[in-house]
Design an enzyme around this catalytic site. Structure first.
Site, mmCIF file in Angstrom:
data_model
loop_
_atom_site.group_PDB
_atom_site.id
_atom_site.type_symbol
_atom_site.label_atom_id
_atom_site.label_comp_id
_atom_site.label_asym_id
_atom_site.label_seq_id
_atom_site.Cartn_x
_atom_site.Cartn_y
_atom_site.Cartn_z
ATOM 1 N N PHE A 39 42.953 5.642 52.318
ATOM 2 C CA PHE A 39 42.288 6.524 51.374
ATOM 3 C C PHE A 39 42.151 7.948 51.896
ATOM 4 O O PHE A 39 42.382 8.916 51.185
ATOM 5 C CB PHE A 39 40.890 5.944 51.088
ATOM 6 N N ARG A 40 41.781 8.067 53.186
ATOM 7 C CA ARG A 40 41.381 9.382 53.687
ATOM 8 C C ARG A 40 42.414 10.079 54.555
ATOM 9 O O ARG A 40 42.210 11.207 54.964
ATOM 10 C CB ARG A 40 40.055 9.263 54.463
ATOM 11 N N ASP A 108 43.604 -4.956 47.663
ATOM 12 C CA ASP A 108 45.036 -5.217 47.467
ATOM 13 C C ASP A 108 45.437 -6.687 47.523
ATOM 14 O O ASP A 108 46.611 -7.016 47.321
ATOM 15 C CB ASP A 108 45.856 -4.404 48.494
ATOM 16 N N HIS A 125 34.628 -4.455 47.396
ATOM 17 C CA HIS A 125 34.981 -3.475 46.366
ATOM 18 C C HIS A 125 35.887 -4.078 45.288
ATOM 19 O O HIS A 125 36.595 -3.356 44.599
ATOM 20 C CB HIS A 125 35.642 -2.246 47.022
ATOM 21 N N CYS A 136 32.180 -10.766 29.065
ATOM 22 C CA CYS A 136 32.113 -12.224 29.233
ATOM 23 C C CYS A 136 32.743 -12.697 30.537
ATOM 24 O O CYS A 136 32.684 -13.873 30.868
ATOM 25 C CB CYS A 136 32.754 -12.939 28.040
HETATM 26 P P1 NAD Z 1 39.795 4.988 54.872
HETATM 27 O O1 NAD Z 1 41.065 5.481 54.285
HETATM 28 O O2 NAD Z 1 38.580 5.803 54.729
HETATM 29 O O3 NAD Z 1 40.006 4.753 56.431
HETATM 30 C C1 NAD Z 1 41.132 4.081 56.942
HETATM 31 C C2 NAD Z 1 41.149 4.273 58.432
HETATM 32 O O4 NAD Z 1 42.215 3.504 58.962
HETATM 33 C C3 NAD Z 1 41.411 5.737 58.830
HETATM 34 O O5 NAD Z 1 40.396 6.157 59.735
HETATM 35 C C4 NAD Z 1 42.800 5.713 59.486
HETATM 36 O O6 NAD Z 1 42.881 6.562 60.602
HETATM 37 C C5 NAD Z 1 42.907 4.270 59.941
HETATM 38 N N1 NAD Z 1 44.274 3.739 59.984
HETATM 39 C C6 NAD Z 1 45.233 3.842 59.031
HETATM 40 N N2 NAD Z 1 46.326 3.129 59.387
HETATM 41 C C7 NAD Z 1 46.063 2.615 60.613
HETATM 42 C C8 NAD Z 1 46.810 1.811 61.522
HETATM 43 N N3 NAD Z 1 48.047 1.392 61.230
HETATM 44 N N4 NAD Z 1 46.244 1.482 62.697
HETATM 45 C C9 NAD Z 1 44.989 1.921 63.003
HETATM 46 N N5 NAD Z 1 44.221 2.652 62.186
HETATM 47 C C10 NAD Z 1 44.753 2.997 60.997
HETATM 48 O O7 NAD Z 1 39.586 3.492 54.344
HETATM 49 P P2 NAD Z 1 38.252 2.621 54.161
HETATM 50 O O8 NAD Z 1 37.325 2.875 55.277
HETATM 51 O O9 NAD Z 1 38.723 1.257 53.863
HETATM 52 O O10 NAD Z 1 37.573 3.211 52.855
HETATM 53 C C11 NAD Z 1 38.398 3.536 51.741
HETATM 54 C C12 NAD Z 1 38.035 2.963 50.401
HETATM 55 O O11 NAD Z 1 39.218 3.053 49.597
HETATM 56 C C13 NAD Z 1 37.652 1.516 50.409
HETATM 57 O O12 NAD Z 1 36.533 1.434 49.631
HETATM 58 C C14 NAD Z 1 38.799 0.770 49.721
HETATM 59 O O13 NAD Z 1 38.295 -0.024 48.671
HETATM 60 C C15 NAD Z 1 39.653 1.823 49.048
HETATM 61 N N6 NAD Z 1 41.114 1.690 49.306
HETATM 62 C C16 NAD Z 1 41.703 0.452 49.441
HETATM 63 C C17 NAD Z 1 43.067 0.350 49.706
HETATM 64 C C18 NAD Z 1 43.671 -1.023 49.845
HETATM 65 O O14 NAD Z 1 43.174 -1.978 49.253
HETATM 66 N N7 NAD Z 1 44.743 -1.173 50.624
HETATM 67 C C19 NAD Z 1 43.837 1.495 49.850
HETATM 68 C C20 NAD Z 1 43.215 2.759 49.708
HETATM 69 C C21 NAD Z 1 41.846 2.823 49.413
#
Ligand code: NAD
Length: 254
Positions: A39-40, A108, A125, A136
């Site tokens: 996400f970030r 996912d 989530h 329903c």
């Molecule tokens: P986030 O994006 O805030 O943080 C992900 C973290 O994982 C980051 O700090 C990043 O540096 C780290 N990261 C990414 N790939 C990595 C790897 N291969 N090895 C080590 N570290 C790695 O995600 P969050 O904290 O889960 O919060 C995001 C929100 O967005 C959640 O609420 C989620 O529901 C949603 N989201 C979900 C998905 C999904 O289901 N795959 C994808 C995007 C967003």
């Protein structure tokens, strides 16, 4: 691999060996190796559009149509995603009986795809692989939603009660699922090792759980590419890649 990383991985193996109950906690980072962006991180496709809050989804047919349009674009991009080495490593801990559940912020369905029974995946989530009627609770395949949406251009309503149909994810402003929160709390307080993987630990209330486990006496491990706000209280922090680290440290994670 660097020397400090090798040492941290040896410590992680020890902590897992010594633990009777391991709570798994995952964020979007565990799925990046599967091809689903988090996400970030920079260039996140999830950040391109302003999120549609829950109250707007309820109020506006236009918002619902926009939500389905966006969803189908993202689903087409990540349709082929398969479980990563991190998902497989966690699945093997679940299978061994050491990890009774995985608390995930992800939507996912990749933990289930890696073989973890649905009952042991605690989705804070929600889940983006199906839809439900908000009145329903009837469950719908996304294929059903999509075919109706594409045929009529309207956001489909429930065939049983006429209620609003929505992807089964938790939107901004929508209540957290009570039963998942209860289960997550129970596991957090029952574990002696809380293993958080691939989360920036900034989304609350999910991000409160690791600190709660630690206060309750569990060891806390954070595995993430980047620092998180909870690093200072963790027993072990590994700033590394999830796939290589977990597949080396957890038997069955390859
Ligand atoms: P986030 O994006 O805030 O943080 C992900 C973290 O994982 C980051 O700090 C990043 O540096 C780290 N990261 C990414 N790939 C990595 C790897 N291969 N090895 C080590 N570290 C790695 O995600 P969050 O904290 O889960 O919060 C995001 C929100 O967005 C959640 O609420 C989620 O529901 C949603 N989201 C979900 C998905 C999904 O289901 N795959 C994808 C995007 C967003």
């Amino acid at each position: 691999m660097t020397d400090p990383l090798v040492k941290s991985m040896a410590l992680l193996r020890e902590l897992i060996d010594e633990a009777a109950v391991v709570a798994g906690f995952t964020g979007a980072g565990i799925s990046t190796e599967s091809g689903v962006p988090d996400f970030r991180s920079p260039d996140s496709p999830w950040m391109k559009n302003k999120p549609i809050p829950f109250d707007l989804y309820l109020k506006s047919e236009e918002a619902r149509k926009e939500a389905w349009r966006r969803k189908f674009i993202m689903d087409d991009l990540y349709r082929g995603a398969r479980p990563s080495r991190g998902h497989k490593a966690f699945a093997s801990l679940v299978e061994s009986g050491r990890m009774p559940g995985i608390i995930t912020q992800n939507i996912d369905g990749l933990h289930q795809a890696s073989g973890v029974p649905e009952t042991q995946v605690i989705e804070l989530h929600g889940n983006g692989t199906y839809a439900t009627c908000l009145s329903c609770g009837r469950r719908y395949d996304l294929g059903w939603v999509r075919s109706r949406f594409e045929a009529s251009g309207e956001a489909p309503v429930c065939e049983t009660c006429g209620g609003i149909v929505k992807s089964a994810t938790v939107s901004f402003g929508q209540a957290m699922p009570e039963s998942a929160m209860r289960k997550a709390l129970k596991l957090t307080l029952a574990c002696d090792l809380f293993l958080t993987v691939g989360s920036s630990l900034v989304v609350h209330p999910a991000a409160s759980l690791p600190a709660m486990a630690k206060e309750n006496g569990a060891k806390l491990v954070i595995l993430n590419r980047e620092p998180t706000p909870l690093d200072p209280i963790a027993d072990l922090v590994i700033h590394g890649e999830i796939g290589p680290v977990l597949s080396e440290c957890i038997p069955g994670g390859r």
